[in-house]
Write a protein that holds these residues in place. Structure first.
Motif, PDB file in Angstrom:
ATOM      1  N   ASN A   1      84.700  39.516  50.166  1.00  0.00           N
ATOM      2  CA  ASN A   1      84.527  39.403  48.722  1.00  0.00           C
ATOM      3  C   ASN A   1      83.769  40.614  48.197  1.00  0.00           C
ATOM      4  N   PRO A   2      84.018  41.018  46.948  1.00  0.00           N
ATOM      5  CA  PRO A   2      83.280  42.154  46.380  1.00  0.00           C
ATOM      6  C   PRO A   2      81.804  41.804  46.254  1.00  0.00           C
ATOM      7  N   PRO A   3      80.924  42.820  46.364  1.00  0.00           N
ATOM      8  CA  PRO A   3      79.485  42.547  46.251  1.00  0.00           C
ATOM      9  C   PRO A   3      79.121  42.085  44.848  1.00  0.00           C
ATOM     10  N   LEU A   4      78.018  41.365  44.796  1.00  0.00           N
ATOM     11  CA  LEU A   4      77.542  40.885  43.499  1.00  0.00           C
ATOM     12  C   LEU A   4      77.038  42.043  42.651  1.00  0.00           C
ATOM     13  N   GLU A   5      77.351  41.992  41.405  1.00  0.00           N
ATOM     14  CA  GLU A   5      76.857  42.987  40.450  1.00  0.00           C
ATOM     15  C   GLU A   5      76.180  42.236  39.314  1.00  0.00           C
ATOM     16  N   ILE A   6      74.959  41.851  39.559  1.00  0.00           N
ATOM     17  CA  ILE A   6      74.199  41.098  38.556  1.00  0.00           C
ATOM     18  C   ILE A   6      72.885  41.806  38.291  1.00  0.00           C
ATOM     19  N   GLU A   7      72.327  41.529  37.126  1.00  0.00           N
ATOM     20  CA  GLU A   7      71.065  42.130  36.742  1.00  0.00           C
ATOM     21  C   GLU A   7      69.924  41.169  37.045  1.00  0.00           C
ATOM     22  N   VAL A   8      68.865  41.734  37.603  1.00  0.00           N
ATOM     23  CA  VAL A   8      67.658  40.957  37.907  1.00  0.00           C
ATOM     24  C   VAL A   8      66.747  41.006  36.694  1.00  0.00           C
ATOM     25  N   PRO A   9      66.218  39.864  36.267  1.00  0.00           N
ATOM     26  CA  PRO A   9      65.303  39.888  35.115  1.00  0.00           C
ATOM     27  C   PRO A   9      64.183  40.906  35.320  1.00  0.00           C
ATOM     28  N   PRO A  10      63.881  41.678  34.298  1.00  0.00           N
ATOM     29  CA  PRO A  10      62.840  42.712  34.452  1.00  0.00           C
ATOM     30  C   PRO A  10      61.448  42.096  34.576  1.00  0.00           C
ATOM     31  N   LEU A  11      60.858  42.282  35.729  1.00  0.00           N
ATOM     32  CA  LEU A  11      59.498  41.816  35.973  1.00  0.00           C
ATOM     33  C   LEU A  11      58.652  42.985  36.476  1.00  0.00           C
ATOM     34  N   ALA A  12      57.340  42.867  36.331  1.00  0.00           N
ATOM     35  CA  ALA A  12      56.433  43.938  36.751  1.00  0.00           C
ATOM     36  C   ALA A  12      56.550  44.177  38.257  1.00  0.00           C
ATOM     37  N   GLU A  13      56.335  45.439  38.652  1.00  0.00           N
ATOM     38  CA  GLU A  13      56.491  45.800  40.062  1.00  0.00           C
ATOM     39  C   GLU A  13      55.485  45.093  40.961  1.00  0.00           C
ATOM     40  N   HIS A  14      54.339  44.708  40.396  1.00  0.00           N
ATOM     41  CA  HIS A  14      53.381  44.007  41.251  1.00  0.00           C
ATOM     42  C   HIS A  14      53.796  42.562  41.501  1.00  0.00           C
ATOM     43  N   LEU A  15      54.841  42.100  40.830  1.00  0.00           N
ATOM     44  CA  LEU A  15      55.353  40.757  41.041  1.00  0.00           C
ATOM     45  C   LEU A  15      56.636  40.749  41.868  1.00  0.00           C
ATOM     46  N   VAL A  16      57.526  41.695  41.595  1.00  0.00           N
ATOM     47  CA  VAL A  16      58.862  41.648  42.178  1.00  0.00           C
ATOM     48  C   VAL A  16      59.293  43.048  42.586  1.00  0.00           C
ATOM     49  N   SER A  17      59.991  43.151  43.734  1.00  0.00           N
ATOM     50  CA  SER A  17      60.682  44.375  44.111  1.00  0.00           C
ATOM     51  C   SER A  17      62.134  44.020  44.403  1.00  0.00           C
ATOM     52  N   VAL A  18      63.047  44.915  44.016  1.00  0.00           N
ATOM     53  CA  VAL A  18      64.485  44.646  44.115  1.00  0.00           C
ATOM     54  C   VAL A  18      65.134  45.726  44.956  1.00  0.00           C
ATOM     55  N   ARG A  19      66.055  45.303  45.842  1.00  0.00           N
ATOM     56  CA  ARG A  19      66.835  46.245  46.628  1.00  0.00           C
ATOM     57  C   ARG A  19      68.284  45.777  46.646  1.00  0.00           C
ATOM     58  N   SER A  20      69.181  46.634  46.155  1.00  0.00           N
ATOM     59  CA  SER A  20      70.592  46.282  46.062  1.00  0.00           C
ATOM     60  C   SER A  20      71.382  46.963  47.166  1.00  0.00           C
ATOM     61  N   GLY A  21      72.496  46.344  47.539  1.00  0.00           N
ATOM     62  CA  GLY A  21      73.397  46.877  48.553  1.00  0.00           C
ATOM     63  C   GLY A  21      74.545  45.914  48.683  1.00  0.00           C
ATOM     64  N   ASP A  22      75.005  45.689  49.903  1.00  0.00           N
ATOM     65  CA  ASP A  22      76.003  44.640  50.101  1.00  0.00           C
ATOM     66  C   ASP A  22      75.426  43.287  49.700  1.00  0.00           C
ATOM     67  N   ASP A  23      74.131  43.114  49.948  1.00  0.00           N
ATOM     68  CA  ASP A  23      73.422  41.897  49.532  1.00  0.00           C
ATOM     69  C   ASP A  23      72.353  42.296  48.519  1.00  0.00           C
ATOM     70  N   LEU A  24      72.047  41.372  47.632  1.00  0.00           N
ATOM     71  CA  LEU A  24      70.966  41.593  46.675  1.00  0.00           C
ATOM     72  C   LEU A  24      69.693  40.996  47.263  1.00  0.00           C
ATOM     73  N   ARG A  25      68.663  41.815  47.373  1.00  0.00           N
ATOM     74  CA  ARG A  25      67.412  41.374  47.995  1.00  0.00           C
ATOM     75  C   ARG A  25      66.300  41.489  46.965  1.00  0.00           C
ATOM     76  N   VAL A  26      65.656  40.379  46.679  1.00  0.00           N
ATOM     77  CA  VAL A  26      64.567  40.345  45.705  1.00  0.00           C
ATOM     78  C   VAL A  26      63.345  39.756  46.387  1.00  0.00           C
ATOM     79  N   ALA A  27      62.260  40.539  46.431  1.00  0.00           N
ATOM     80  CA  ALA A  27      61.016  40.096  47.075  1.00  0.00           C
ATOM     81  C   ALA A  27      60.006  39.742  45.998  1.00  0.00           C
ATOM     82  N   VAL A  28      59.497  38.514  46.055  1.00  0.00           N
ATOM     83  CA  VAL A  28      58.485  38.034  45.107  1.00  0.00           C
ATOM     84  C   VAL A  28      57.140  38.121  45.802  1.00  0.00           C
ATOM     85  N   ARG A  29      56.272  38.937  45.237  1.00  0.00           N
ATOM     86  CA  ARG A  29      54.973  39.155  45.867  1.00  0.00           C
ATOM     87  C   ARG A  29      54.004  38.040  45.536  1.00  0.00           C
TER      88      ARG A  29
END
Length: 294
Positions: free
Chosen positions: A266-294
């Motif tokens: 299946n094609p990779p997801l192309e979605i937007e992550v809600p904009p949050l401050a960097e001290h709360l969330v970090s985002v890494r896109s690729g074949d999978d969408l990876r969102v780390a909540v600090r």
């Protein structure tokens, strides 16, 4: 008369003989004196010659004595200069020894200072490591505290309201019997239950195939609220893609990591992550969408 003449003649003859004898004696004496005078003159001449030689030798001796005195004076001056040089050399040696001792003391002090500095550096390095670890822990705690205690906002109250909303969604869109006991009565992980409700509701309402693999435990109400709301937004955006979705969650280094993926082919997801401050969330896109909540 004749006798007197004879006597006189005899006396005259005798006197003449006496005079002759005396004259001879005088002449002999004179000759002896003259001889003695010659000897004396010779001796005087010899004496004068000897005196001249003596004077000459005396003059030479005096000259030699003066030269010796000059040499002695020069030697004494040279000796004095040598003694002065020796005194200076001795003073220089003493000064050099004192300088050497001072240098050795300075080297010993420098070595002691270097050893103390090395020890202090090691101690400071250990303290820096400890302080860095404490700072990281305090930073994480401060972030959680900031999230939990924002001015005018009570995180626990908001979390309870969000759970109430999730239960309402469950009753309206998921539960077979809306009047039965709620889903949070016996759960040991309200966050996981709320996410599962969200996924089940999207399956019912949108018809998209979704799976959940949840392996994260969050106790702080503020973080629970952040993770749940972010997950809801991600799932809602992914549901619009109209393809199967897998949501995985795990803990990594104190962070809650959300991974959205699609089945192979299946094609990779192309979605937007809600904009949050960097001290709360970090985002890494690729074949999978990876969102780390600090």
């Amino acid at each position: 008369m004749t006798a007197a003449v004879v006597v006189l003649a005899l006396l005259s003859g005798l006197l003449a003989v006496l005079l002759l004898v005396q004259r001879r004696r005088s002449t002999a004496a004179l000759d002896a004196c003259r001889a003695d005078a010659g000897l004396v003159a010779d001796e005087l001449a010899a004496t004068r010659s000897n005196a001249a030689d003596t004077e000459r030798r005396a003059a030479e001796a005096e000259a030699r004595a003066e030269a010796a005195e000059r040499r002695a004076a020069d030697a004494e001056a040279s000796a004095a200069a040598t003694r002065a040089d020796a005194d200076r050399a001795s003073g220089d040696r003493e000064a050099a020894l004192a300088s050497l001792a001072a240098a050795e003391d300075q080297i010993a002090a420098a070595q002691a200072t270097a050893a103390a500095a090395t020890t202090e550096r090691d101690e400071v390095a250990a303290q820096v490591v400890e302080l860095r670890e404490r700072l990281l822990a305090l930073d994480a705690a401060s972030r959680r505290t900031l999230d939990a205690h924002r001015p005018g906002i009570e995180a626990e109250a908001l979390w309870q309201l969000e759970l109430a909303r999730a239960e309402r969604t469950w009753r309206h869109s998921v539960a077979a019997s809306p009047d039965g006991p709620g889903p949070f009565g016996e759960t040991d992980d309200p966050l996981r239950t709320a996410v599962e409700i969200e996924v089940a509701a999207l399956r019912e309402e949108v018809g998209v195939a979704m799976e959940v693999d949840w392996d994260a435990t969050v106790d702080d109400p503020a973080r629970c609220l952040t993770v749940l709301r972010l997950t809801q937004e991600l799932l809602a955006a992914a549901a619009r893609e109209q393809q199967a979705i897998v949501l995985r969650a795990h803990e990594e280094g104190g962070e809650v990591v959300l991974v959205l993926s699609v089945p192979e082919g299946n094609p990779p997801l192309e979605i937007e992550v809600p904009p949050l401050a960097e001290h709360l969330v970090s985002v890494r896109s690729g074949d999978d969408l990876r969102v780390a909540v600090r």
